[in-house]
Design an enzyme around this catalytic site. Structure first.
Site, mmCIF file in Angstrom:
data_model
loop_
_atom_site.group_PDB
_atom_site.id
_atom_site.type_symbol
_atom_site.label_atom_id
_atom_site.label_comp_id
_atom_site.label_asym_id
_atom_site.label_seq_id
_atom_site.Cartn_x
_atom_site.Cartn_y
_atom_site.Cartn_z
ATOM 1 C CG ASP A 1 4.157 24.226 13.237
ATOM 2 O OD1 ASP A 1 4.181 23.779 14.396
ATOM 3 O OD2 ASP A 1 4.706 25.297 12.903
ATOM 4 C CG HIS B 1 4.770 26.116 17.187
ATOM 5 N ND1 HIS B 1 5.136 25.974 15.865
ATOM 6 C CD2 HIS B 1 5.654 26.996 17.721
ATOM 7 C CE1 HIS B 1 6.205 26.726 15.612
ATOM 8 N NE2 HIS B 1 6.534 27.368 16.722
ATOM 9 C CG ASN C 1 13.310 31.246 18.626
ATOM 10 O OD1 ASN C 1 13.252 32.160 17.812
ATOM 11 N ND2 ASN C 1 12.346 30.355 18.783
ATOM 12 C CB SER D 1 7.948 30.078 15.594
ATOM 13 O OG SER D 1 8.745 28.939 15.677
#
Length: 275
Positions: A7, A44, A138, A200
């Site tokens: 990430d 994130h 998304n 996510s």
């Protein structure tokens, strides 16, 4: 069982994560100062990591599905000076994770466009016995998102609290399973918590569940592990009449999966006699 979180960055000394961390790497810099975020905008990856394996029963913050049987391998794939909403070295991170002991890869990123070189990287993980889990996207559409849509990847869609598809979640025939992904509380830099929405967030929950099942039943093959995850999922058709066959096997049910294996149902073979 080690889950690599590839990430933007991960706070390795977060009080709710540190005890479940193993060594990681910063793929974005030759200096490799570690996978930690340069500032709070790089939140994130830390949020994803908390869903994978925030420490259970430490009386702070949150608890993960991993039940302290899952370790996080933090891999930073975004340079300090880069866009924290972009992944720059994701596939290099995958290779490093495979080569350094990860058994599951949790990839909460993606986008449109097939690449054979990237499929080859996924195949490298698969051929080395490493499960790959990725966010379906998304985009509120059935447009294919990669790496989720590559072969040998478990693609995860997002659900709301009532098992209905989240309004933002991508869907389609390549989705394998669904999990909660709206209003998910987890860890963020620096030592804090916040609720985020997205596939996510659904993805690391599936990664955590797979790792927990594998920790309980380490003799399972990759195919058996995936089969147990899917065959024990809850049917969510009634809550999603417009998306039949587009949200995978249903909503993950970890209790069902572990209970099924404890009863030896996974390996049961029936011998039918004429009587």
């Amino acid at each position: 069982v080690i889950v690599a979180v590839v990430d933007n960055a991960i706070q390795t000394n977060h009080p709710d994560l540190a005890a479940n961390m193993v060594a990681g790497k910063d793929m974005s810099s030759s200096l490799d100062n570690g996978p930690n975020p340069p500032n709070a905008d790089f939140s994130h990856g830390t949020h994803v990591a908390g869903i994978v394996s925030a420490v259970t029963n430490n009386s702070i913050g949150i608890a993960s599905a991993g039940n302290n049987k899952v370790k996080i391998m933090p891999i930073k794939a975004t340079p300090d000076g880069g866009d924290p909403n972009s992944i720059y070295y994701g596939f290099e991170g995958i290779v490093w994770a495979v080569d350094n002991g990860a058994k599951i890869l949790s990839l909460s990123w993606g986008g449109a466009g097939f690449s054979q070189a990237e499929q080859d990287v996924i195949d490298y993980a698969f051929n080395n016995g490493v499960m790959v889990v990725a966010a379906a996207g998304n985009d509120n559409s059935d447009e294919l998102s990669y790496p989720a849509a590559y072969n040998h990847v478990i693609s995860v869609a997002s659900l709301d609290i009532n098992d209905a598809r989240s309004s933002f979640s991508s869907f389609g025939s390549t989705v394998d399973i669904s999990a909660p992904g709206r209003g998910i509380l987890s860890t963020i830099p620096f030592g804090l918590y916040a609720s985020y929405n997205g596939t996510s967030m659904a993805t690391p929950l599936i990664s955590s569940c797979l790792a927990y099942i594998w920790s309980c039943f380490p003799s399972l093959s990759m195919a058996q592990l995936e089969n147990v995850l899917k065959s024990t999922a809850d049917d969510i058709s009634a809550a999603n009449p417009s998306f039949l066959g587009k949200l995978g096997a249903g909503r993950v049910n970890l209790l069902n999966a572990v209970s099924c294996l404890n009863e030896n149902l996974a390996g049961l073979s029936l011998n039918i006699s004429p009587s």
